[in-house]
Enzyme design. Structure first.
Site, short mmCIF file in Angstrom:
data_model
loop_
_atom_site.label_atom_id
_atom_site.label_comp_id
_atom_site.label_asym_id
_atom_site.label_seq_id
_atom_site.Cartn_x
_atom_site.Cartn_y
_atom_site.Cartn_z
N ASP A 84 -44.97 -14.34 -54.93
CA ASP A 84 -45.97 -15.10 -55.68
C ASP A 84 -46.96 -15.72 -54.68
OD1 ASP A 84 -47.06 -16.23 -57.96
OD2 ASP A 84 -45.66 -17.92 -58.02
N ASN A 229 -46.64 -16.46 -65.97
CA ASN A 229 -45.89 -17.09 -64.87
C ASN A 229 -45.42 -18.49 -65.26
OD1 ASN A 229 -46.82 -14.84 -63.54
ND2 ASN A 229 -47.57 -15.94 -61.75
P1 13P Z 1 -46.38 -23.37 -63.54
O1 13P Z 1 -45.66 -24.05 -62.42
O2 13P Z 1 -47.49 -24.20 -64.07
O3 13P Z 1 -45.45 -22.90 -64.60
O4 13P Z 1 -47.08 -22.07 -62.92
C1 13P Z 1 -46.29 -21.08 -62.34
C2 13P Z 1 -47.13 -20.05 -61.67
O5 13P Z 1 -48.22 -19.76 -62.08
C3 13P Z 1 -46.56 -19.39 -60.50
O6 13P Z 1 -47.48 -18.57 -59.88
#
Ligand code: 13P
Length: 283
Positions: A84, A229
């Site tokens: 990520d 996500n």
């Molecule tokens: P949140 O922490 O707002 O759920 O977002 C997660 C995300 O986009 C990880 O890339």
């Protein structure tokens, strides 16, 4: 066996549902997520930020851990292990070399030219190794891994250019969502979302999935979002349950009991997202 995100995202796009991306922080989180997704027969993407990876001991540890869990828990649903917000081409390559099946190169803070250049370099390296690539355009704001950022909405032309020049497999356009808790209502630009979907033909990714109401998420899926996500919401649910458990059980000291105290609540939150995204029984 771990898979890349290509097939699951394409099937989700065709079927008008979305794949859940849940961020993992440790072994137990990975296990809770895998068990719940297996129970519901939902494909899943396990997202790992650079910070979370360092916390767990590095990409190799994470990759070996997820592969072993997948095998030992007899997981049959497709599982994708995804970096990520990879912040550099070398970090993405390191994740790929360690066994990640998908990476995100986040060069969104650079100029469009630089974003294209970095993303293309990662795509070439990744595709030669069967790994899928997500890129970001505009800039998703909010707080992640302790870093605060401003939101900058994506431009449709930039999104098309990035898609065309790089051959990415999925695209995360910043369209009003932010990481972490929202201050006020999220203002998602559904018009641009649908336009980017039409013009790029790519599966789109919505970051900052925590705290967006269900109707908006359903609308986003209708406008082309095929991966959502989620991180903060699971963290909050787990912590809430553990906090209550500790207050009520002042003499407990076994870490297994403490971590397990958040399992049921976290699995409930995972289950709710699987239902919302309609990814149940898609594996
Ligand atoms: P949140 O922490 O707002 O759920 O977002 C997660 C995300 O986009 C990880 O890339």
């Amino acid at each position: 066996m771990l898979v890349n995100s290509k097939k699951m995202l394409e099937e989700a796009r065709e079927g008008h549902y979305a794949i859940p991306h849940f961020n993992i922080n440790n072994l137990e989180w990975a296990r809770f997520i895998l068990e719940e997704c297996e129970k519901e027969k939902s494909p899943v993407i396990l997202g790992v930020s650079e910070g979370a990876s360092q916390y767990m001991g590095g990409f190799k540890v994470v990759s070996a851990m997820v592969k072993a869990l997948d095998e030992s828990l007899f997981i049959t649903v497709p599982v994708c292990l995804h970096l990520d917000h990879g912040s550099s081409t070398s970090i993405c390559k390191e994740a790929i070399d360690s066994g990640f099946t998908s990476v995100m190169i986040d060069a969104s803070k650079y100029s469009l030219e630089e974003n294209i250049k970095m993303t293309k370099e990662v795509v070439d390296y990744a595709h030669a190794r069967g790994v899928t690539v997500e890129a970001e355009i505009g800039h998703i704001g909010g707080e992640e891994d302790g870093i605060m950022d401003e939101l900058a909405y994506a431009k449709v032309e930039d999104a098309c250019m990035l898609a065309k020049e790089t051959g990415i497999d999925s695209l995360a356009p910043a369209l009003g969502s932010v990481h972490g808790p929202y201050k006020g209502e999220p203002k998602l630009d559904f018009v641009k979302m649908a336009e980017i979907k039409e013009r790029t033909h790519l599966p789109l990714v919505l970051h900052g999935g925590s705290g967006i109401d269900d109707e908006k998420i359903k609308k986003a899926i209708a406008c082309g979002i095929t991966k959502l996500n989620i991180n903060t919401e699971l963290q909050m649910e787990w912590t809430k349950a553990v906090r209550t458990f500790l207050e009520e059980n002042q003499t407990v000291y076994d870490p297994r009991k403490v971590i397990k105290a958040g399992e049921e609540q976290m699995k409930k939150a995972i289950n709710a997202k699987i239902h919302l995204l309609a990814s149940k029984q898609r594996a």
